[in-house]
Design an enzyme around this catalytic site. Sequence first.
Site, mmCIF file in Angstrom:
data_model
loop_
_atom_site.group_PDB
_atom_site.id
_atom_site.type_symbol
_atom_site.label_atom_id
_atom_site.label_comp_id
_atom_site.label_asym_id
_atom_site.label_seq_id
_atom_site.Cartn_x
_atom_site.Cartn_y
_atom_site.Cartn_z
ATOM 1 N N GLY A 130 0.826 -1.212 0.000
ATOM 2 C CA GLY A 130 0.000 0.000 0.000
ATOM 3 C C GLY A 130 0.855 1.256 0.000
ATOM 4 O O GLY A 130 0.980 1.943 1.026
ATOM 5 N N TYR A 131 1.448 1.564 -1.127
ATOM 6 C CA TYR A 131 2.253 2.780 -1.267
ATOM 7 C C TYR A 131 1.475 3.838 -2.070
ATOM 8 O O TYR A 131 1.155 4.901 -1.580
ATOM 9 C CB TYR A 131 3.558 2.486 -2.016
ATOM 10 C CG TYR A 131 4.706 1.898 -1.217
ATOM 11 C CD1 TYR A 131 4.513 1.267 0.005
ATOM 12 C CD2 TYR A 131 6.005 1.967 -1.710
ATOM 13 C CE1 TYR A 131 5.579 0.722 0.706
ATOM 14 C CE2 TYR A 131 7.077 1.429 -1.015
ATOM 15 C CZ TYR A 131 6.858 0.809 0.184
ATOM 16 O OH TYR A 131 7.919 0.283 0.861
ATOM 17 N N SER A 164 -1.720 -4.090 -6.165
ATOM 18 C CA SER A 164 -1.770 -5.422 -6.776
ATOM 19 C C SER A 164 -2.213 -6.456 -5.758
ATOM 20 O O SER A 164 -1.753 -6.445 -4.609
ATOM 21 C CB SER A 164 -0.389 -5.824 -7.291
ATOM 22 O OG SER A 164 0.020 -4.963 -8.303
ATOM 23 N N GLU A 247 17.076 -5.751 -3.706
ATOM 24 C CA GLU A 247 17.576 -6.228 -4.999
ATOM 25 C C GLU A 247 16.654 -7.313 -5.560
ATOM 26 O O GLU A 247 16.401 -8.320 -4.925
ATOM 27 C CB GLU A 247 18.987 -6.790 -4.784
ATOM 28 C CG GLU A 247 19.649 -7.306 -6.022
ATOM 29 C CD GLU A 247 19.800 -6.237 -7.076
ATOM 30 O OE1 GLU A 247 20.607 -5.336 -6.901
ATOM 31 O OE2 GLU A 247 19.085 -6.344 -8.091
HETATM 32 C C1 LIG Z 1 0.460 -3.206 -13.044
HETATM 33 C C2 LIG Z 1 0.767 -2.257 -11.931
HETATM 34 C C3 LIG Z 1 0.831 -2.743 -10.624
HETATM 35 C C4 LIG Z 1 1.089 -1.864 -9.563
HETATM 36 N N1 LIG Z 1 1.097 -2.366 -8.286
HETATM 37 C C5 LIG Z 1 1.273 -1.517 -7.239
HETATM 38 C C6 LIG Z 1 1.190 -2.007 -5.891
HETATM 39 O O1 LIG Z 1 0.996 -3.194 -5.655
HETATM 40 N N2 LIG Z 1 1.320 -1.120 -4.883
HETATM 41 C C7 LIG Z 1 1.554 0.208 -5.086
HETATM 42 O O2 LIG Z 1 1.686 0.946 -4.122
HETATM 43 N N3 LIG Z 1 1.608 0.710 -6.357
HETATM 44 C C8 LIG Z 1 1.480 -0.124 -7.435
HETATM 45 N N4 LIG Z 1 1.520 0.359 -8.720
HETATM 46 C C9 LIG Z 1 1.656 1.800 -8.921
HETATM 47 C C10 LIG Z 1 2.976 2.248 -9.496
HETATM 48 O O3 LIG Z 1 3.996 2.175 -8.536
HETATM 49 C C11 LIG Z 1 2.758 3.668 -10.010
HETATM 50 O O4 LIG Z 1 1.862 3.590 -11.096
HETATM 51 C C12 LIG Z 1 4.033 4.321 -10.444
HETATM 52 O O5 LIG Z 1 4.838 4.580 -9.326
HETATM 53 C C13 LIG Z 1 3.766 5.644 -11.204
HETATM 54 O O6 LIG Z 1 2.951 6.469 -10.441
HETATM 55 P P1 LIG Z 1 1.613 7.115 -11.050
HETATM 56 O O7 LIG Z 1 0.821 6.029 -11.688
HETATM 57 O O8 LIG Z 1 0.974 7.917 -9.979
HETATM 58 O O9 LIG Z 1 2.102 8.056 -12.219
HETATM 59 P P2 LIG Z 1 2.725 9.518 -12.054
HETATM 60 O O10 LIG Z 1 3.750 9.507 -10.979
HETATM 61 O O11 LIG Z 1 1.615 10.503 -11.946
HETATM 62 O O12 LIG Z 1 3.457 9.684 -13.443
HETATM 63 C C14 LIG Z 1 2.749 9.973 -14.656
HETATM 64 C C15 LIG Z 1 3.788 10.117 -15.757
HETATM 65 O O13 LIG Z 1 4.676 11.214 -15.456
HETATM 66 C C16 LIG Z 1 6.029 10.774 -15.409
HETATM 67 N N5 LIG Z 1 6.751 11.441 -14.327
HETATM 68 C C17 LIG Z 1 6.371 11.553 -13.036
HETATM 69 N N6 LIG Z 1 7.303 12.199 -12.309
HETATM 70 C C18 LIG Z 1 8.314 12.492 -13.167
HETATM 71 C C19 LIG Z 1 9.573 13.131 -13.018
HETATM 72 N N7 LIG Z 1 9.976 13.579 -11.831
HETATM 73 N N8 LIG Z 1 10.367 13.248 -14.121
HETATM 74 C C20 LIG Z 1 9.974 12.770 -15.332
HETATM 75 N N9 LIG Z 1 8.775 12.158 -15.534
HETATM 76 C C21 LIG Z 1 7.960 12.007 -14.470
HETATM 77 C C22 LIG Z 1 5.945 9.287 -15.140
HETATM 78 O O14 LIG Z 1 7.094 8.613 -15.603
HETATM 79 C C23 LIG Z 1 4.690 8.892 -15.891
HETATM 80 O O15 LIG Z 1 4.991 8.704 -17.259
HETATM 81 C C24 LIG Z 1 1.290 -0.484 -9.813
HETATM 82 C C25 LIG Z 1 1.233 0.003 -11.131
HETATM 83 C C26 LIG Z 1 0.965 -0.863 -12.170
HETATM 84 C C27 LIG Z 1 0.903 -0.315 -13.564
#
Ligand SMILES: Cc1cc2nc3c(=O)[nH]c(=O)nc-3n(C[C@H](O)[C@H](O)[C@H](O)COP(=O)(O)OP(=O)(O)OC[C@H]3O[C@@H](n4cnc5c(N)ncnc54)[C@H](O)[C@@H]3O)c2cc1C
Length: 391
Positions: A130-131, A164, A247
């Site tokens: 839950g992040y 997930s 890792e």
């Molecule tokens: C299949 C799947 C499973 C997942 N499972 C989990 C889970 O179990 N638990 C959990 O906590 N999360 C989970 N996630 C979430 C995942 O960690 C986030 O989707 C990811 O960290 C991106 O965050 P966001 O979706 O809020 O996109 P955002 O952070 O809003 O980003 C949107 C776009 O902007 C770009 N961007 C953002 N900041 C910057 C920057 N500083 N510089 C350049 N570009 C940038 C990103 O690369 C992206 O293209 C999952 C995601 C997916 C797709």
Amino acid sequence: MQLSPRDEEFRQRVRQWLTENLTGRFAALRGAGGPGREHEAHEERLAWNRHLAAAGWTCLGWPAEHGGHDATLAQQVIFYEEYARSGAPARVGYLGEELLGPTLIAFGTPEQQRRFLPAIAAVQELWCQGYSEPGAGSDLAAVATTAALDGDRWVITGQKVWTSLAAEADWCFVLARTQPGSRRSAGLSYLLVPMRQNGITVRPIRQLTGTAEFNEVFFDGARTERDLVVGEIGDGWRVARATLGIERGVATLGQQIGFERELSRLVELARRTGADTDPLLRGKLARAWIGLEVMRAHALRTVAADPATATGAEPSVLKLLWSRWHQELGELAMEVHGASAMVARGAPYDLDDWQRLFLFSRADTIYGGSDEIQRTIIAERALGLPRQARP
Ligand SMILES: Cc1cc2nc3c(=O)[nH]c(=O)nc-3n(C[C@H](O)[C@H](O)[C@H](O)COP(=O)(O)OP(=O)(O)OC[C@H]3O[C@@H](n4cnc5c(N)ncnc54)[C@H](O)[C@@H]3O)c2cc1C
């Protein structure tokens, strides 16, 4: 990586066990639960995972005192390779085994270790992470979910997203703000929260594949015990980052054997459809094979590298290599299929394995840190470019 005669003997033992045990009721599980197929046979895969655990094939790299097997790096690589090669189903307990378990071993109290590690190793309790929140993804320090003490319990309020396997999980490791008014990475704590309670609602999110691997999770006065904070109260950012940094190189090598299987199945498909005579597609298939060789060499070098000479950007390079490679494989599969790739096998949305792979792999460049974030890490750690301005 140099393998000793003992490692080779270990490989034979793993291979033989998998051959002898992926039989009977487990035989049908070969290949189950892969990308876009996570909905398949959950109960049967759980039974298979418990069977693996009972035979001592989970948590290989954990210390024996915590229920692991003190396996060497080479043995872990061998296990993952043989596991992928056998076609055994995707494992259901990986978030506990690969992320939370090592975090608890590093930061947990002896009571937390005794309470949770055996259940992870035995695959009796499943975990989710839950992040992410609607306003906190790449910018994780923006977490807004709060937890406040009420007597001997934490009361948690807020929303997580993209969680997930939340619908299957018994527990969640939650990053929450425990210091009211705190900002960014200060004032966060890392809580262990039971999922099956009235204060939690899990709402599946339907993905392109038609299935729902991830979910929205609403915490509406959810509760957990006071002592279920990992690390110090308010020091959750450090613990959360350690979980992220664990890792995953060893498991990645097994993942590549899975990729190799996918590529050879695609070559077979190209032979069947006649696409193997198309010069452009032949070139792309050859490039995919080369990409796999590059990835494998990089992964082996990374897991065997001396940490003292590493830049810290190696896992990011690997993430970029595999996420792009796998997405391109999905695209290539659609080309090899030709126009029929655009049509579902049956109504209303019955996709074949290639269509699922193509659609699910769109997520490969997002989860585990998006491509843009990995490139920033490489720019800063490997190239020494100035730090990107943080919010
Ligand atoms: C299949 C799947 C499973 C997942 N499972 C989990 C889970 O179990 N638990 C959990 O906590 N999360 C989970 N996630 C979430 C995942 O960690 C986030 O989707 C990811 O960290 C991106 O965050 P966001 O979706 O809020 O996109 P955002 O952070 O809003 O980003 C949107 C776009 O902007 C770009 N961007 C953002 N900041 C910057 C920057 N500083 N510089 C350049 N570009 C940038 C990103 O690369 C992206 O293209 C999952 C995601 C997916 C797709």
